[in-house]
Scaffold this active site. Sequence first.
Site, PDB file in Angstrom:
ATOM      1  N   ASN A   9     -37.733 -17.650 -46.356  1.00  9.98           N
ATOM      2  CA  ASN A   9     -37.109 -16.338 -46.418  1.00  9.98           C
ATOM      3  C   ASN A   9     -38.136 -15.377 -47.022  1.00  9.98           C
ATOM      4  O   ASN A   9     -38.422 -15.456 -48.211  1.00  9.98           O
ATOM      5  CB  ASN A   9     -35.839 -16.416 -47.285  1.00  9.98           C
ATOM      6  CG  ASN A   9     -35.243 -15.049 -47.546  1.00  9.98           C
ATOM      7  OD1 ASN A   9     -35.631 -14.056 -46.939  1.00  9.98           O
ATOM      8  ND2 ASN A   9     -34.284 -14.984 -48.475  1.00  9.98           N
ATOM      9  N   TRP A  10     -38.667 -14.502 -46.194  1.00  6.73           N
ATOM     10  CA  TRP A  10     -39.740 -13.612 -46.656  1.00  6.73           C
ATOM     11  C   TRP A  10     -39.226 -12.410 -47.429  1.00  6.73           C
ATOM     12  O   TRP A  10     -40.008 -11.599 -47.920  1.00  6.73           O
ATOM     13  CB  TRP A  10     -40.587 -13.151 -45.461  1.00  6.73           C
ATOM     14  CG  TRP A  10     -41.490 -14.216 -44.920  1.00  6.73           C
ATOM     15  CD1 TRP A  10     -41.716 -15.452 -45.473  1.00  6.73           C
ATOM     16  CD2 TRP A  10     -42.309 -14.150 -43.741  1.00  6.73           C
ATOM     17  NE1 TRP A  10     -42.623 -16.148 -44.711  1.00  6.73           N
ATOM     18  CE2 TRP A  10     -42.999 -15.376 -43.639  1.00  6.73           C
ATOM     19  CE3 TRP A  10     -42.515 -13.172 -42.767  1.00  6.73           C
ATOM     20  CZ2 TRP A  10     -43.887 -15.647 -42.602  1.00  6.73           C
ATOM     21  CZ3 TRP A  10     -43.395 -13.442 -41.730  1.00  6.73           C
ATOM     22  CH2 TRP A  10     -44.083 -14.663 -41.646  1.00  6.73           C
ATOM     23  N   LYS A  11     -37.910 -12.225 -47.487  1.00  6.28           N
ATOM     24  CA  LYS A  11     -37.327 -11.093 -48.211  1.00  6.28           C
ATOM     25  C   LYS A  11     -38.033  -9.794 -47.779  1.00  6.28           C
ATOM     26  O   LYS A  11     -38.388  -9.657 -46.612  1.00  6.28           O
ATOM     27  CB  LYS A  11     -37.413 -11.346 -49.713  1.00  6.28           C
ATOM     28  CG  LYS A  11     -36.812 -12.732 -50.067  1.00  6.28           C
ATOM     29  CD  LYS A  11     -36.601 -12.983 -51.509  1.00  6.28           C
ATOM     30  CE  LYS A  11     -35.949 -14.355 -51.689  1.00  6.28           C
ATOM     31  NZ  LYS A  11     -35.603 -14.647 -53.072  1.00  6.28           N
ATOM     32  N   HIS A  95     -26.868 -13.920 -48.516  1.00  4.45           N
ATOM     33  CA  HIS A  95     -27.872 -14.206 -49.547  1.00  4.45           C
ATOM     34  C   HIS A  95     -27.467 -13.513 -50.851  1.00  4.45           C
ATOM     35  O   HIS A  95     -26.918 -12.413 -50.832  1.00  4.45           O
ATOM     36  CB  HIS A  95     -29.259 -13.738 -49.088  1.00  4.45           C
ATOM     37  CG  HIS A  95     -30.336 -14.250 -49.989  1.00  4.45           C
ATOM     38  ND1 HIS A  95     -30.644 -13.651 -51.190  1.00  4.45           N
ATOM     39  CD2 HIS A  95     -31.137 -15.334 -49.887  1.00  4.45           C
ATOM     40  CE1 HIS A  95     -31.617 -14.341 -51.784  1.00  4.45           C
ATOM     41  NE2 HIS A  95     -31.928 -15.380 -51.010  1.00  4.45           N
ATOM     42  N   GLU A  97     -29.079 -11.880 -52.937  1.00  6.03           N
ATOM     43  CA  GLU A  97     -29.635 -10.532 -53.128  1.00  6.03           C
ATOM     44  C   GLU A  97     -28.859  -9.513 -52.300  1.00  6.03           C
ATOM     45  O   GLU A  97     -28.733  -8.350 -52.697  1.00  6.03           O
ATOM     46  CB  GLU A  97     -31.134 -10.546 -52.792  1.00  6.03           C
ATOM     47  CG  GLU A  97     -31.911 -11.263 -53.901  1.00  6.03           C
ATOM     48  CD  GLU A  97     -33.156 -12.010 -53.438  1.00  6.03           C
ATOM     49  OE1 GLU A  97     -33.633 -11.761 -52.331  1.00  6.03           O
ATOM     50  OE2 GLU A  97     -33.635 -12.867 -54.218  1.00  6.03           O
ATOM     51  N   GLU A 167     -27.862 -22.047 -53.007  1.00  5.84           N
ATOM     52  CA  GLU A 167     -28.888 -21.391 -53.821  1.00  5.84           C
ATOM     53  C   GLU A 167     -28.267 -20.958 -55.145  1.00  5.84           C
ATOM     54  O   GLU A 167     -27.660 -19.876 -55.222  1.00  5.84           O
ATOM     55  CB  GLU A 167     -29.451 -20.165 -53.090  1.00  5.84           C
ATOM     56  CG  GLU A 167     -30.131 -20.492 -51.785  1.00  5.84           C
ATOM     57  CD  GLU A 167     -31.203 -19.465 -51.412  1.00  5.84           C
ATOM     58  OE1 GLU A 167     -32.303 -19.890 -51.089  1.00  5.84           O
ATOM     59  OE2 GLU A 167     -30.927 -18.254 -51.472  1.00  5.84           O
ATOM     60  N   GLY A 173     -36.174 -17.277 -57.803  1.00  3.83           N
ATOM     61  CA  GLY A 173     -37.270 -16.458 -58.320  1.00  3.83           C
ATOM     62  C   GLY A 173     -37.506 -16.596 -59.811  1.00  3.83           C
ATOM     63  O   GLY A 173     -38.219 -15.787 -60.400  1.00  3.83           O
ATOM     64  N   SER A 213     -36.504 -21.528 -56.258  1.00  2.23           N
ATOM     65  CA  SER A 213     -37.772 -21.966 -56.868  1.00  2.23           C
ATOM     66  C   SER A 213     -38.291 -23.280 -56.303  1.00  2.23           C
ATOM     67  O   SER A 213     -38.803 -24.122 -57.050  1.00  2.23           O
ATOM     68  CB  SER A 213     -37.633 -22.022 -58.399  1.00  2.23           C
ATOM     69  OG  SER A 213     -37.380 -20.733 -58.914  1.00  2.23           O
ATOM     70  N   GLY A 234     -38.230 -19.064 -50.876  1.00  6.38           N
ATOM     71  CA  GLY A 234     -38.584 -17.649 -50.993  1.00  6.38           C
ATOM     72  C   GLY A 234     -40.072 -17.492 -51.264  1.00  6.38           C
ATOM     73  O   GLY A 234     -40.904 -17.567 -50.366  1.00  6.38           O
ATOM     74  N   GLY A 235     -40.422 -17.303 -52.520  1.00 11.07           N
ATOM     75  CA  GLY A 235     -41.800 -16.992 -52.922  1.00 11.07           C
ATOM     76  C   GLY A 235     -42.847 -17.910 -52.307  1.00 11.07           C
ATOM     77  O   GLY A 235     -43.882 -17.440 -51.811  1.00 11.07           O
TER      78      GLY A 235
HETATM   79  P1  13P Z   1     -37.456 -18.432 -54.463  1.00 10.26           P
HETATM   80  O1  13P Z   1     -37.935 -19.648 -53.699  1.00 10.26           O
HETATM   81  O2  13P Z   1     -38.508 -17.374 -54.602  1.00 10.26           O
HETATM   82  O3  13P Z   1     -36.821 -18.823 -55.765  1.00 10.26           O
HETATM   83  O4  13P Z   1     -36.303 -17.748 -53.573  1.00 10.26           O
HETATM   84  C1  13P Z   1     -35.255 -18.527 -53.108  1.00 10.26           C
HETATM   85  C2  13P Z   1     -34.473 -17.743 -52.137  1.00 10.26           C
HETATM   86  O5  13P Z   1     -33.799 -16.794 -52.494  1.00 10.26           O
HETATM   87  C3  13P Z   1     -34.552 -18.122 -50.711  1.00 10.26           C
HETATM   88  O6  13P Z   1     -33.567 -17.495 -49.977  1.00 10.26           O
END
Ligand code: 13P
Length: 251
Positions: A9-11, A95, A97, A167, A173, A213, A234-235
């Site tokens: 997920n590149w956000k 999600h 966010e 999640e 994050g 994470s 994510g990251g």
């Molecule tokens: P991180 O891997 O950066 O913690 O993000 C997880 C996430 O929100 C994937 O959708």
Amino acid sequence: MRTKIIAGNWKMYKTPAESLAFLDAYLPAVAGHTADELLLFPSDTSLSAVLKKIEGTNVHAGAQTMHWAKEGAYTGQTSATMLKAIGATHVLLGHSEQRAYQNETYESVHLKIKAAFEVGLKPMVCVGELLDERQAGVTKDTLLSQLGAAFTGLSAENLGDLSIAYEPVWAIGTGLTASPEQANEAHGIIRNELRVMFGDAVADSMRILYGGSVKPNNSATLLALPEVDGLLIGGASLDPKSLATIVASRL
Ligand code: 13P
């Protein structure tokens, strides 16, 4: 055996040029990896370029959210039909966010799942508790209420195309990862609820991914858990080497 999904997920990261540069490194690194489904969720502005570039490869892509209506006066929104028209195969829904910053609710997620099924997009639905909810001992209640609002009334017949990403919000994050016990327990709660709602066949076939994470140094442990059917990253998905290392950690 359920095929695992390894999804990035590149956000709100990467321009189209940066997305294509990622793929120049990532596609050769994972070519031939057919044991798992590989997925990317780029931003809407990069999605079209990504979809063109991955045509004919073992990588698929979708959007990070969408609207439930087919079309209409909804400024700033994208419909399932529009995503399908550019070749998207998947859509991420609910999600944390989106829930925290864009007023996404599980009632809207429910409408979006139905809209995705109507055009043949595969939804990946995120669930997960806040730190306060975990500390108050209401993780199970939270997950059940999220699943109830999102899924009640859906017909079992499409659900093989739907996946769930557990999640825990406190792990996103933050560098904190759910322990194997916490992940296995939460995934078990989710699968059991699917069993109650839709029966054994649906519950046994649906993929439940872990996210929060995930890094190259913990992915192998998470992927080895019997209840974990993949990862939503994510990251660590922003760097092609790091995501390819996570994919390889499954072998
Ligand atoms: P991180 O891997 O950066 O913690 O993000 C997880 C996430 O929100 C994937 O959708």
